[in-house]
Design a protein around this motif. Structure first.
Motif, PDB file in Angstrom:
ATOM      1  N   ASP B  62      69.273  19.754 102.331  1.00 46.49           N
ATOM      2  CA  ASP B  62      68.228  19.830 103.257  1.00 46.49           C
ATOM      3  C   ASP B  62      66.790  19.179 102.506  1.00 46.49           C
ATOM      4  O   ASP B  62      66.295  19.677 101.597  1.00 46.49           O
ATOM      5  CB  ASP B  62      68.084  21.159 103.764  1.00 46.49           C
ATOM      6  CG  ASP B  62      69.229  21.465 104.492  1.00 46.49           C
ATOM      7  OD1 ASP B  62      68.974  22.671 104.979  1.00 46.49           O
ATOM      8  OD2 ASP B  62      69.953  20.676 104.959  1.00 46.49           O
ATOM      9  N   GLY B  63      66.134  18.216 103.414  1.00 43.31           N
ATOM     10  CA  GLY B  63      65.063  17.608 102.832  1.00 43.31           C
ATOM     11  C   GLY B  63      65.054  16.384 102.142  1.00 43.31           C
ATOM     12  O   GLY B  63      64.225  15.962 101.629  1.00 43.31           O
ATOM     13  N   TYR B  64      66.312  16.091 101.786  1.00 40.50           N
ATOM     14  CA  TYR B  64      66.667  14.877 100.929  1.00 40.50           C
ATOM     15  C   TYR B  64      67.485  13.826 101.684  1.00 40.50           C
ATOM     16  O   TYR B  64      68.575  14.287 102.512  1.00 40.50           O
ATOM     17  CB  TYR B  64      67.252  15.477  99.775  1.00 40.50           C
ATOM     18  CG  TYR B  64      66.552  16.388  98.684  1.00 40.50           C
ATOM     19  CD1 TYR B  64      66.624  17.788  98.743  1.00 40.50           C
ATOM     20  CD2 TYR B  64      65.659  16.089  97.925  1.00 40.50           C
ATOM     21  CE1 TYR B  64      66.168  18.734  97.987  1.00 40.50           C
ATOM     22  CE2 TYR B  64      64.759  16.749  96.923  1.00 40.50           C
ATOM     23  CZ  TYR B  64      65.458  18.195  97.091  1.00 40.50           C
ATOM     24  OH  TYR B  64      64.779  19.136  96.406  1.00 40.50           O
ATOM     25  N   SER B  65      67.236  12.589 101.376  1.00 40.82           N
ATOM     26  CA  SER B  65      68.164  11.581 101.625  1.00 40.82           C
ATOM     27  C   SER B  65      68.476  10.743 100.475  1.00 40.82           C
ATOM     28  O   SER B  65      67.722  10.688  99.690  1.00 40.82           O
ATOM     29  CB  SER B  65      67.578  10.949 102.633  1.00 40.82           C
ATOM     30  OG  SER B  65      66.308  10.118 102.515  1.00 40.82           O
ATOM     31  N   VAL B  66      69.580  10.057 100.613  1.00 39.51           N
ATOM     32  CA  VAL B  66      69.839   9.066  99.703  1.00 39.51           C
ATOM     33  C   VAL B  66      70.435   7.627 100.063  1.00 39.51           C
ATOM     34  O   VAL B  66      70.558   7.487 101.325  1.00 39.51           O
ATOM     35  CB  VAL B  66      71.219   9.789  98.704  1.00 39.51           C
ATOM     36  CG1 VAL B  66      70.597  10.865  97.653  1.00 39.51           C
ATOM     37  CG2 VAL B  66      72.459   9.892  99.212  1.00 39.51           C
ATOM     38  N   SER B  67      70.131   6.847  99.251  1.00 41.48           N
ATOM     39  CA  SER B  67      70.723   5.393  99.587  1.00 41.48           C
ATOM     40  C   SER B  67      71.308   4.807  98.132  1.00 41.48           C
ATOM     41  O   SER B  67      71.051   4.922  97.363  1.00 41.48           O
ATOM     42  CB  SER B  67      69.871   4.454 100.159  1.00 41.48           C
ATOM     43  OG  SER B  67      68.585   4.431  99.157  1.00 41.48           O
ATOM     44  N   ARG B  68      72.401   3.928  98.671  1.00 47.34           N
ATOM     45  CA  ARG B  68      73.025   3.185  97.555  1.00 47.34           C
ATOM     46  C   ARG B  68      73.462   1.695  97.948  1.00 47.34           C
ATOM     47  O   ARG B  68      74.492   1.706  98.501  1.00 47.34           O
ATOM     48  CB  ARG B  68      74.378   3.848  96.999  1.00 47.34           C
ATOM     49  CG  ARG B  68      74.565   3.481  95.577  1.00 47.34           C
ATOM     50  CD  ARG B  68      75.683   4.206  94.965  1.00 47.34           C
ATOM     51  NE  ARG B  68      76.021   3.561  93.807  1.00 47.34           N
ATOM     52  CZ  ARG B  68      77.284   4.154  93.394  1.00 47.34           C
ATOM     53  NH1 ARG B  68      78.078   4.942  93.868  1.00 47.34           N
ATOM     54  NH2 ARG B  68      77.687   3.441  91.967  1.00 47.34           N
ATOM     55  N   SER B  69      72.514   0.785  97.931  1.00 45.20           N
ATOM     56  CA  SER B  69      72.882  -0.439  98.411  1.00 45.20           C
ATOM     57  C   SER B  69      73.309  -1.233  97.319  1.00 45.20           C
ATOM     58  O   SER B  69      74.235  -2.380  97.691  1.00 45.20           O
ATOM     59  CB  SER B  69      71.487  -1.217  99.070  1.00 45.20           C
ATOM     60  OG  SER B  69      70.523  -1.077  97.776  1.00 45.20           O
TER      61      SER B  69
END
Lengths: 114, 110
Positions: B62-69
């Motif tokens: 909760d409160g976090y997001s991630v990305s991996r492009s």
């Protein structure tokens, strides 16, 4: 739910003596891995040793050995011939196969004195 | 040396501001993880990735997001930082059955 318990917040050991750090785990899965990490005061997490749940022999890495007792659900770390540089926090962790997530205990602070 | 770097290593930010932490690996490992470490809790998994654009939530997402492009980079974003997110953040990679950690990022939210 999986859980790791480390009941010793702190341990002291004299240099050159052996020390055992306790770790018990709880899981209903048959396939899992057990790990120990060392965290010195500088903060990095250093991998020490790994034991798979189907491994019949206890894992060893140099002065580190993992005393794996499956029926008791324990995975204690034994450090032989302690050195001053062994002073650190030690974390026990468990992973469940096919999920890859590591679940950590709260750690044991080991202090080695001369 | 597992070839993992984290940036920044230290950051102080104010409540409500967005923050992005970067984890970079040099060996093209498929699995990458973000953990946070707080006193009395050990390390807890925030999010993890099992490939480019493939991510999943951990225990405290909760409160976090991630990305991996890209295979080599795994970004953790705090959309609106709160004081409860003051922590040390560790990135990790999986090599066979073992996980190896980066040096950590100390984040303080004031």
């Amino acid at each position: 739910a999986q859980k790791i318990t480390q009941t010793q917040p702190g341990m002291f050991v004299q240099e050159k003596e052996a020390v055992t750090l306790d770790c018990t785990y709880d899981t209903s899965d048959q396939s899992y891995g057990l790990f120990w990490y060392k965290q010195p005061s500088s903060g990095e997490m250093i991998f020490l040793i790994y034991q798979g749940s189907y491994d019949e022999q206890n894992a060893t890495e140099g002065r580190y050995s993992l005393n794996f007792q499956k029926a008791r659900k324990s995975a204690n770390l034994v450090i032989s011939a302690s050195q001053l540089g062994d002073s650190a926090m030690y974390f026990c962790a468990m992973s469940v196969y096919n999920t890859d997530k590591l679940i950590f205990g709260t750690g044991t602070r080991l202090q080695v004195f001369p | 040396d597992a070839g993992i770097t984290q940036s920044p290593r230290h950051k102080v930010t104010e409540t409500g501001t967005p923050v992005t932490l970067r984890c970079h690996q040099t060996e093209n490992h498929r699995y990458m993880y973000w953990y946070r470490q707080d006193p009395g809790h050990g390390l807890r998994l925030i999010h993890y990735s099992y490939g480019v654009k493939d991510t999943d939530k951990g225990e405290v997402s909760d409160g976090y997001s991630v990305s991996r492009s890209k295979t080599e980079d795994f970004l953790l974003t705090l959309e609106s930082a709160t004081s409860s997110q003051t922590s040390v953040y560790f990135c990790a990679i999986r090599v066979e059955y073992e996980q190896y950690f980066g040096p950590g990022t100390r984040l303080t939210v004031t």
